[in-house]
Design a protein around this motif. Structure first.
Motif, PDB file in Angstrom:
ATOM      1  N   VAL A 140       3.780  12.275  -1.869  1.00  0.00           N
ATOM      2  CA  VAL A 140       4.910  13.010  -1.301  1.00  0.00           C
ATOM      3  C   VAL A 140       5.956  13.188  -2.394  1.00  0.00           C
ATOM      4  N   ARG A 141       6.372  14.429  -2.618  1.00  0.00           N
ATOM      5  CA  ARG A 141       7.446  14.707  -3.563  1.00  0.00           C
ATOM      6  C   ARG A 141       8.765  14.620  -2.808  1.00  0.00           C
ATOM      7  N   VAL A 142       9.706  13.815  -3.330  1.00  0.00           N
ATOM      8  CA  VAL A 142      10.976  13.571  -2.647  1.00  0.00           C
ATOM      9  C   VAL A 142      12.117  14.019  -3.556  1.00  0.00           C
ATOM     10  N   GLY A 143      13.127  14.641  -2.945  1.00  0.00           N
ATOM     11  CA  GLY A 143      14.299  15.044  -3.722  1.00  0.00           C
ATOM     12  C   GLY A 143      14.290  16.522  -4.053  1.00  0.00           C
ATOM     13  N   PRO A 144      15.125  16.937  -4.991  1.00  0.00           N
ATOM     14  CA  PRO A 144      15.253  18.370  -5.312  1.00  0.00           C
ATOM     15  C   PRO A 144      13.925  18.998  -5.736  1.00  0.00           C
ATOM     16  N   CYS A 188       0.839  -1.216   0.000  1.00  0.00           N
ATOM     17  CA  CYS A 188       0.000   0.000   0.000  1.00  0.00           C
ATOM     18  C   CYS A 188       0.863   1.250   0.000  1.00  0.00           C
ATOM     19  N   SER A 189       2.122   1.111  -0.473  1.00  0.00           N
ATOM     20  CA  SER A 189       2.936   2.298  -0.780  1.00  0.00           C
ATOM     21  C   SER A 189       3.806   1.961  -1.980  1.00  0.00           C
ATOM     22  N   ASP A 190       4.153   2.978  -2.761  1.00  0.00           N
ATOM     23  CA  ASP A 190       4.960   2.750  -3.956  1.00  0.00           C
ATOM     24  C   ASP A 190       5.602   4.077  -4.355  1.00  0.00           C
ATOM     25  N   ALA A 191       6.621   3.987  -5.210  1.00  0.00           N
ATOM     26  CA  ALA A 191       7.310   5.196  -5.665  1.00  0.00           C
ATOM     27  C   ALA A 191       7.771   5.004  -7.098  1.00  0.00           C
ATOM     28  N   VAL A 192       7.942   6.113  -7.805  1.00  0.00           N
ATOM     29  CA  VAL A 192       8.446   6.054  -9.188  1.00  0.00           C
ATOM     30  C   VAL A 192       9.684   6.933  -9.307  1.00  0.00           C
ATOM     31  N   PRO A 193      10.546   6.625 -10.270  1.00  0.00           N
ATOM     32  CA  PRO A 193      11.739   7.461 -10.482  1.00  0.00           C
ATOM     33  C   PRO A 193      11.337   8.908 -10.720  1.00  0.00           C
ATOM     34  N   GLY A 194      12.186   9.805 -10.259  1.00  0.00           N
ATOM     35  CA  GLY A 194      11.861  11.226 -10.393  1.00  0.00           C
ATOM     36  C   GLY A 194      11.435  11.820  -9.073  1.00  0.00           C
ATOM     37  N   GLY A 195      11.094  10.949  -8.116  1.00  0.00           N
ATOM     38  CA  GLY A 195      10.863  11.468  -6.772  1.00  0.00           C
ATOM     39  C   GLY A 195       9.422  11.573  -6.334  1.00  0.00           C
ATOM     40  N   LYS A 201       9.854   6.335   6.869  1.00  0.00           N
ATOM     41  CA  LYS A 201      11.278   6.662   6.919  1.00  0.00           C
ATOM     42  C   LYS A 201      11.893   6.515   5.532  1.00  0.00           C
ATOM     43  N   CYS A 202      12.872   7.372   5.261  1.00  0.00           N
ATOM     44  CA  CYS A 202      13.600   7.329   3.994  1.00  0.00           C
ATOM     45  C   CYS A 202      15.054   6.958   4.279  1.00  0.00           C
ATOM     46  N   TRP A 203      15.554   5.928   3.573  1.00  0.00           N
ATOM     47  CA  TRP A 203      16.909   5.416   3.798  1.00  0.00           C
ATOM     48  C   TRP A 203      17.761   5.632   2.547  1.00  0.00           C
ATOM     49  N   ASP A 204      19.018   5.981   2.774  1.00  0.00           N
ATOM     50  CA  ASP A 204      19.976   6.109   1.681  1.00  0.00           C
ATOM     51  C   ASP A 204      20.620   4.739   1.477  1.00  0.00           C
ATOM     52  N   ASN A 218       5.837  -2.086   4.585  1.00  0.00           N
ATOM     53  CA  ASN A 218       6.149  -1.937   3.160  1.00  0.00           C
ATOM     54  C   ASN A 218       7.532  -1.327   2.965  1.00  0.00           C
ATOM     55  N   LEU A 219       8.208  -1.780   1.896  1.00  0.00           N
ATOM     56  CA  LEU A 219       9.468  -1.188   1.467  1.00  0.00           C
ATOM     57  C   LEU A 219       9.341  -0.848  -0.011  1.00  0.00           C
ATOM     58  N   CYS A 220       9.699   0.371  -0.392  1.00  0.00           N
ATOM     59  CA  CYS A 220       9.678   0.646  -1.834  1.00  0.00           C
ATOM     60  C   CYS A 220      10.852   1.543  -2.219  1.00  0.00           C
ATOM     61  N   PRO A 221      11.521   1.206  -3.346  1.00  0.00           N
ATOM     62  CA  PRO A 221      12.700   1.977  -3.768  1.00  0.00           C
ATOM     63  C   PRO A 221      12.287   3.239  -4.510  1.00  0.00           C
ATOM     64  N   LEU A 222      13.146   4.240  -4.468  1.00  0.00           N
ATOM     65  CA  LEU A 222      12.858   5.487  -5.177  1.00  0.00           C
ATOM     66  C   LEU A 222      14.188   6.066  -5.678  1.00  0.00           C
ATOM     67  N   GLN A 223      14.209   6.437  -6.946  1.00  0.00           N
ATOM     68  CA  GLN A 223      15.383   7.100  -7.524  1.00  0.00           C
ATOM     69  C   GLN A 223      15.027   8.563  -7.742  1.00  0.00           C
ATOM     70  N   THR A 224      15.767   9.476  -7.085  1.00  0.00           N
ATOM     71  CA  THR A 224      15.439  10.899  -7.167  1.00  0.00           C
ATOM     72  C   THR A 224      15.998  11.496  -8.455  1.00  0.00           C
ATOM     73  N   GLU A 225      15.646  12.776  -8.679  1.00  0.00           N
ATOM     74  CA  GLU A 225      16.107  13.456  -9.887  1.00  0.00           C
ATOM     75  C   GLU A 225      17.633  13.551  -9.938  1.00  0.00           C
ATOM     76  N   ASP A 226      18.270  13.606  -8.755  1.00  0.00           N
ATOM     77  CA  ASP A 226      19.738  13.673  -8.733  1.00  0.00           C
ATOM     78  C   ASP A 226      20.354  12.284  -8.566  1.00  0.00           C
ATOM     79  N   ASP A 227      19.589  11.252  -8.969  1.00  0.00           N
ATOM     80  CA  ASP A 227      20.076   9.861  -9.067  1.00  0.00           C
ATOM     81  C   ASP A 227      20.485   9.240  -7.730  1.00  0.00           C
ATOM     82  N   LYS A 228      19.912   9.699  -6.645  1.00  0.00           N
ATOM     83  CA  LYS A 228      20.146   9.019  -5.364  1.00  0.00           C
ATOM     84  C   LYS A 228      19.219   7.813  -5.284  1.00  0.00           C
ATOM     85  N   GLN A 229      19.762   6.688  -4.776  1.00  0.00           N
ATOM     86  CA  GLN A 229      18.946   5.488  -4.591  1.00  0.00           C
ATOM     87  C   GLN A 229      18.440   5.477  -3.148  1.00  0.00           C
TER      88      GLN A 229
END
Length: 1513
Positions: free
Chosen positions: A39-43, A19-26, A361-364, A338-349
């Protein structure tokens, strides 16, 4: 501190596999309750530099029940699409950019438990439900296919990222299957190994099986695949690894090519501080994430919320790394869902996790450290409180059993929250910080608990030993009042007061919370010698100086008490429904007298503000009753729940309402300023930021707290009519009709009677902890907690997501034979039920009475041989000298022979017969047998034990003795109570003279009418039980709205005061009239007078003058009010005659109002003489004194017209009475007050009516009456004369817009012509308190010809205008305008600064234009002539200098000039110059020159500059 809006969202839903998910771009989304938060994440989040880069940007709203699944489309050109599944049976596809539904389907007939958007097929969404049905839905062609693979509950499913047709499905019982959807759901592999729920399935990110070096020994363990024939058909290309996480504490890696497990990882038991017992299976949720391009690593959750990174390179070594191992306290504290990966605009995983601890929580992934945490709420936000010591520290009381303390000023973290849960264990409904002690926070809960937290320590809270019986509504710190509970010796400077749902206010000693709290009602009763029942208290509020306490009550009254002994100084009778909020104005503003303003809100939608300055300063001997507010703030469409004054402004208030909005008001002007509509539920609390004048925080039953900015709101007032949230919620919460299992009704927790009515209570009292948002937040047991109903009437998911639901047949889609099966079942059922329908009549005819001795009768109907044998055995038994063992055995066997042998044998026979009756369910026959036997006592005992006593048995009980009879009657009464026959039980108790017990039984089961009848018939009249019955019944009836019957109860209990109060509760004229009459009969004169006045005011709204006078006639003390109403009626009649006759039919006038001959004042005094017997000076003086004691607040533009007229007529009545007693100075002052009221309200029509009625010939006669020019009333007279000339001047100007002015009718014609617009046009804010006239005075529609001549009357008016050109008043008004404009400029500077900060924070990069210069440019104020011309900004010191100079000037003016208002001098100059330009030569050059000079000298403020340029250049 960030100057941008923020949202504290609801908690992500628990026990959902995806019940959570993310797409590249943040972009990250999570399901919370019935919606999805984005939620918008990243720059791209636009966060302020230095703060965590994320921002809550919106919400997907549309589902009516819990969202159970959420998945984005992971195809690069459609990242904006996502899908949700919900317990409402639908799957919706959304566009996140527009936040709207693209399409939806309702194919599932059972609860949807799993959802995934295929990573290979752009338009394929796969979902599974609790009955095992899988649906594939192709978005582009709106096509679907369903498969029924296993009759098991699906827990999770994941589509393969490498093969478009493969889907892996995990079941509740631990089975995992891989199906091929292109082959009608054919099972490719059935993977067995887990023995409990499958929580997560993750495919290896790389295809093929070369990425992991699996040990050969493991490979060769199993020589053959279970379903071998499938193996042959499976191409090698479909080989891929699959990871599954299960509740059985293991992670298994499977080979798809071989169809078997190749690796098992057992979760380690981590001994960490605060960890949980790993043996408790229910605590585990095992979710997985297989990092992209990292096939040798796997992330999993663990027992207590830890995250592990497994190393899969060496299968024989179980090697893992703990996330955030170096920093303590960064991990989740509860299980992760739930765990879901997200790649931000500045390519952080990054990796995002949701957990039972309500944190996201957001993990690097590079460092395995926590980057940031987004906290959330699991219940209603009931209470908000800012710490007065630790600035910016906001405490939030939440329905999930936790208190949050939010450091809103944190620079590094926008969401710096601490949670406190120890010792709470219930919904937190009230909070209050100690005014001086740092970190000391008082809290109250819905189960009546009051406690104190030290937020700077980790200790559990101190809990008061005295609980409220119901919900704690409010808390307040105040000075200690005399009470025994505080003991001797040292006393705390402040004690804690709590108000609870049972209506009591308790004082707790913070030094001795284990001591008994003191009920302040005892002190109130003793100090004020109160005999009647005290009202039920619902709110408490202390004035800032701690000297005055206000109590709000259930009947709508507000009582104001003075310390130390709580002497009642006044009662505010304004609200007529339960008071929810009382708030005193702060005492640190620029106007100290405003600290006596108290705002209040109740269950009706109107807010009242009262000014208690006069009452508090006068300290009256007996309590004063206030029925007129200082301001009335109308606009909300539902009950008011919370109020807060702005600490930065004078008289600015924010209110929270059930209509779903928060409203900011300017109470001094009575105007709405802005309306916030960001919540999706009913607002429960509101708080103004102590550091930012533009920032407000609000909480609601949508589980959200919003921080919002006043300057950014589009709307100025609440939505009206059908837009209100109540109707919207009803519409949204209509679920589709589905047959469900009937649930037992749940007992709701009572919350503020009438405050949170209906269906918003979201918890169950017996659940061991708050259970909002699908959870129990008590830190111990959360697994199987039942989920309550959500506030909008939508049942949300249970905490355990696998509760099966009743099968539902949807007409649109049928699964195979399911529908015909149901029809068949129905037919079979009917066949079974039909035959008995025709048979009962026949059965009734043939039915015989049951035999009492059926066993012996049947034995006597056996075969002849058996009967012969009976005879022989019987003969042997009776006549043989010695019975051998055989005969004895025969007799034992043939019990029916006991009828013919001895008594012992008979008893044995009866015992056998009785046993048979009981086994066959005929206890009454058994009782008869025992009665025959003579064992009545035993019968009664047996019947009582089995609950089978009957009337006939109890009637026969006296045979067994008196005491047996008493015992039997009591036992029967108890049995009847179990059978809900309480009245019959009470009758039986009365039969044994247990009157008190019978009365108590009836009362406790709410048979009040019957209980009173019994008590009155059987007890002494003075017995206190009877009074208690009346009061209890009265309270119940009052709560249910049966006010008339409740009043009869209070009369029966000799509580006549309460009877009158309850009758008045409905608030209509008939009820108020009856209540006033009743109060008068019983001698409650003060109450009778206030109710009669309220009744008259209600009738005034319908213009029923006759009945209004009749109501006022009820009480002698209202004679003065009768005079006011009489004058108002005559004035209304006068107005009606001048207006078109539209409203004549709706008015009911008294007979004496029809005479319209003679001057108005003479008509008034004549009516007073004839109708009210007011003749002598003494009578006039008495009425004058009576009315002088009533003070009305000043008028504003928003004052209701009928209320305004009443206040004006009050002043006019004082003027006429003063004239009759020859007090001409008082008459002038009263007349001036009436004129100023109409002027301040912008009602020019009424002002002219007053002039024409009371000053038809001008003011000269008043000057003659005052005589001496040194008279103290002369300044007031000058003002009155000026207002009279001001009115005539405007009438003259308007008359010039006529094509052909007629000298005889110009005033009347102009009056009629402008009646529709004059209310707003001529005056604006021109009063001395306000800024000035409108920017453009109204101009005549058509200039007359140059040779138009003016009448003598007009010439006289123009000649008198020199009285208006008072330089003293012009200077005073200019200084006041300067002060107002400087204050406005300062406010604008603050707003512009905040906007520029917001622009900076949301800018995308360094190349964005800097908004600072533009913001500064816009701050330039048009007040100064030099700097503004060059367009330079005004500095703060310059503004301060201007403000100081203006205030010094104002201080130098004599009090007589400042006290009495005067028309705006510059406005009059402009009107005169307009007339001069239209009629050249008619206005003398001298006057025109004087007007220009005044404009040049004092027209330097913004509002007059343009006009000065027009006439003075």
């Amino acid at each position: 501190m960030s100057l941008e809006p923020r949202t504290l969202p609801p908690s992500p839903n628990w026990y959902c596999t995806r019940c959570s998910d993310a797409v590249p771009g943040g972009l990250f989304g999570f399901a919370a309750r019935t919606s999805v938060f984005l939620v918008r994440v990243g720059p791209g989040a636009g966060a302020i530099p230095g703060t965590p880069p994320f921002r809550v940007i919106g919400e997907l709203v549309g589902h009516t029940e819990r969202v159970s699944g959420f998945t984005f489309s992971h195809h690069p050109d459609q990242y904006n699409l996502c899908a949700t599944s919900s317990d409402d049976g639908t799957v919706k596809i959304w566009d996140v950019e527009t936040k709207t539904v693209v399409t939806e389907h309702a194919l599932h007939q059972h609860t949807i438990s799993a959802l995934h958007w295929s990573p290979r097929v752009k338009d394929l969404i796969v979902s599974g439900d609790e009955k095992g049905v899988v649906f594939c839905y192709w978005l582009n062609r709106s096509d679907s296919q369903h498969f029924f693979i296993e009759p098991r509950t699906i827990f999770c499913l994941t589509c393969s990222p490498h093969h478009e047709d493969l889907v892996a499905i995990g079941y509740k019982d631990g089975i995992v299957v891989i199906i091929d959807i292109s082959k009608k759901g054919e099972v490719i592999h059935r993977l067995r190994g887990h023995d409990d729920e499958i929580h997560s399935i993750a495919w290896c990110p790389l295809p093929g099986e070369d990425c992991l070096s699996i040990n050969q020994e493991e490979n060769s363990e199993e020589p053959e695949v279970p379903n071998g024939k499938v193996r042959a058909q499976t191409p090698v290309t479909k080989g891929c690894y699959l990871a599954t996480g299960s509740k059985d504490q293991t992670i298994r890696i499977w080979s798809c090519s071989r169809g078997r497990g190749v690796m098992t990882l057992k979760l380690p038991f981590l001994k960490r501080r605060g960890g949980v017992d790993p043996t408790v299976k229910e605590r585990l949720w095992l979710t997985l994430h297989w990092p992209k391009d990292q096939p040798t690593q796997l992330v999993s959750s663990c027992f207590g919320g830890e995250l592990l990174l497994w190393d899969l390179t060496q299968s024989w070594r179980r090697k893992y790394t703990l996330f955030s191992a170096s920093s303590e306290g960064q991990n989740h504290s509860r299980i992760v869902f739930n765990l879901c990966p997200l790649q931000t605009e500045d390519d952080k995983q990054l990796l995002l996790s949701t957990s039972m601890d309500r944190d996201v929580k957001c993990w690097d992934m590079a460092t395995l450290e926590c980057c940031w945490t987004l906290p959330s709420l699991g219940g209603f936000a009931y209470s908000l409180a800012f710490s007065p010591v630790d600035t910016g520290c906001l405490a939030i009381g939440v329905g999930d059993g936790m208190i949050r303390v939010w450091n809103t000023l944190s620079i590094k973290n926008n969401y710096d929250l601490k949670s406190f849960w120890q010792g709470v264990k219930s919904k937190v409904t009230a909070l209050c910080w100690h005014p001086t002690k740092e970190g000391c926070l008082a809290f109250g809960t819905d189960d009546g608990k009051v406690g104190l937290y030290d937020t700077y320590s980790s200790k559990p809270p101190q809990i008061s030993s005295t609980y409220h019986k119901k919900t704690v509504y409010s808390l307040a710190w105040g000075p200690p009042i005399p009470s025994m509970s505080l003991g001797e010796g040292d006393r705390p400077s402040l004690t804690l007061y709590s108000c609870g749902g049972e209506g009591l206010v308790l004082q707790h000693n913070p030094w001795k919370l284990n001591g008994e709290a003191f009920d302040i009602n005892k002190l109130i009763r003793d100090t004020n010698s109160i005999k009647y029942k005290l009202p039920v208290h619902t709110e408490i509020s202390w004035k800032a100086d701690g000297k005055i306490m206000a109590l709000g009550n259930e009947d709508g009254s507000i009582e104001v008490f003075q310390v130390p002994n709580l002497k009642l100084i006044c009662t505010i009778q304004q609200h007529h429904k339960l008071v929810n909020a009382i708030c005193w104005h702060h005492d640190h503003g620029s106007q100290p007298e405003l600290s006596c303003l108290v705002a209040s809100g109740s269950n009706n939608a109107v807010i009242y503000v009262h000014d208690l300055k006069a009452v508090i300063e006068s300290n009256p001997e007996s309590p004063v009753t206030i029925t007129e507010p200082f301001r009335t703030l109308s606009g909300h469409t539902a009950k008011i729940t919370s109020l807060a004054w702005s600490p930065h402004h004078d008289g600015r208030l924010v209110s929270a309402s059930y209509d779903g909005t928060a409203q900011v008001w300017d109470t001094l002007r009575g105007e709405p300023l802005c309306n916030f509509r960001g919540h999706r539920g009913r607002l429960l609390c509101v708080a103004w930021s102590p550091v930012d004048p533009d920032c407000i925080y609000s909480g609601a039953d949508d589980f959200c707290v919003h921080k919002w900015l006043v300057s950014m709101q589009e709307h100025s007032r609440p939505p009206q009519g059908k837009k209100s949230i109540e109707l919207e919620k009803k519409r949204l919460s209509q679920p589709k009709p589905k047959p469900k299992k009937k649930k037992r009704p749940t007992a709701r927790v009572p919350v503020k009677p009438g405050l949170y009515d209906g269906n918003e209570e979201e918890g169950l009292r017996g659940s061991g902890g708050p259970v909002e948002n699908g959870s129990v937040s008590d830190q111990e047991g959360e697994e199987e907690a039942p989920e309550p109903e959500l506030p909008c009437g939508v049942p949300s998911a249970a905490a355990n997501a696998v509760v099966s639901r009743e099968p539902v047949i949807c007409p649109a889609v049928s699964l195979g034979l399911e529908k015909p099966r149901v029809i068949m079942n129905n037919k079979v059922t009917l066949l079974k039920k039909e035959p008995p329908k025709d048979r009962p009549e026949a059965l009734v005819k043939k039915r015989k009475a049951r035999l009492i001795l059926p066993l012996s009768t049947s034995l006597d109907h056996r075969s002849k041989e058996e009967l012969h044998q009976d005879c022989l055995v019987l003969a042997t038994a009776k006549y043989s000298q010695e019975l051998n063992e055989g005969v004895s055995a025969d007799l034992e066997e043939r019990v029916h022979l006991g009828l013919f042998t001895d008594r012992a044998a008979l008893y044995r026979m009866m015992e056998a017969e009785g046993k048979g009756h009981l086994e066959n369910g005929h206890p009454e026959l058994f009782h008869q047998l025992m009665l025959w036997k003579g064992d009545l006592k035993g019968v009664l005992q047996t019947a009582a034990e089995r609950g089978e006593l009957t009337d006939s048995l109890v009637a026969m009980a006296p045979v067994a003795g008196y005491h047996v009879w008493l015992w039997a009657v009591e036992a029967f009464a108890k049995q009847l109570c179990f059978q809900d026959q309480h009245v019959k039980a009470a009758s039986h108790l009365l039969s044994i003279h247990k009157v008190y017990e019978a009365v108590e039984l009836l009362k406790s089961n709410h048979f009040y009418r019957e209980a009173i009848a019994v008590a009155k018939a059987r007890l002494r009249p003075e017995d206190p039980v009877l009074k208690d019955l009346y009061l209890c019944w009265g309270a119940v009836l009052e709560k249910d709205g049966h006010y008339a019957v409740a009043a009869k109860c209070y009369l029966g209990a000799a509580s006549a005061y309460d009877a009158a109060k309850v009758l008045a509760k409905k608030g209509d004229a008939a009820s108020l009239r009856t209540a006033a009459e009743l109060a008068s009969i019983v001698g409650e004169d003060e109450l009778s007078a206030s109710l009669a006045l309220r009744c008259a005011q209600e009738l005034l709204l319908t213009r029923n003058w006759v009945r209004a006078q009749e109501a006022l006639q009820l009480h002698e003390s209202l004679k003065g009010q009768r005079l006011v109403f009489c004058l108002l009626e005559l004035l209304s009649k006068l107005q009606e005659e001048r207006q078109p006759s539209e409203s004549k039919s709706s008015s009911s006038y008294n007979a004496w109002s029809t005479d319209t001959e003679g001057p108005f004042t003479e008509r008034v005094t004549a009516v007073w003489r004839s109708a009210f017997g007011l003749d002598t000076p003494e009578q006039h003086q008495a009425a004058l004194q009576q009315l002088q004691s009533i003070q009305y607040p000043s008028a504003t533009n928003n004052a209701p017209s009928k209320q305004l007229l009443l206040h004006i007529c009050h002043d006019l009545t004082l003027a006429v009475l003063s004239q009759q007693t020859a007090s001409w100075d008082k008459a002038v002052e009263a007349l001036l007050r009436a004129v100023v009221r109409s002027y301040d309200s912008g009602n020019f029509t009424v002002m002219q009516d007053v002039h024409s009625a009371f000053l038809p010939e001008g003011c000269d006669h008043l000057r003659d009456k005052l005589g001496d020019r040194q008279s103290p009333a002369m300044p007031a007279f000058k003002s009155l004369e000026a207002f009279f000339i001001y009115g005539r001047l405007y009438e003259l100007w308007w008359s010039l817009s006529r094509p052909r002015p007629e000298s005889s009718v110009w005033v009347r014609a102009a009056h009629r012509r402008t009646s529709s617009t004059e209310r707003h046009q001529p005056l604006g804010d021109a009063g001395p308190e306000a800024g000035g006239p409108p920017a453009s005075p109204p101009e005549p529609s058509r200039p007359p010809e140059p040779d138009v001549g003016l009448t003598e009357e007009s010439e006289r008016v123009l000649g008198a205008c020199k009285e208006l050109f008072s330089e003293t008043h012009a200077s005073l008004q200019n200084s006041r305008r300067t002060v107002a404009e400087v204050q406005e400029t300062l406010a604008e500077m603050i707003r512009q600064h905040q906007k520029s900060q917001l622009c900076k924070s949301t800018a995308n990069g360094p190349d964005t234009n800097d908004p600072e210069p533009e913001a500064e440019r816009s701050l330039s104020s048009p007040q100064s002539q030099g700097k503004e011309a060059k367009n330079e900004p005004v500095s703060l010191p310059e503004l301060t200098r201007r403000l100081t100079e203006a205030n010094e000037k104002i201080a130098k003016f004599p009090e007589s000039v400042k006290t009495w208002p005067f028309p705006d001098v510059l406005e009059c100059c402009l009107v005169l110059l307009h007339i001069g330009s239209q009629c050249p030569g008619r206005v003398t050059q001298e006057m025109q020159q004087q007007a220009r000079e005044l404009l040049q000298k004092y027209g330097n403020t913004q509002v007059y500059q343009r006009h000065c340029q027009t006439f003075c250049t």
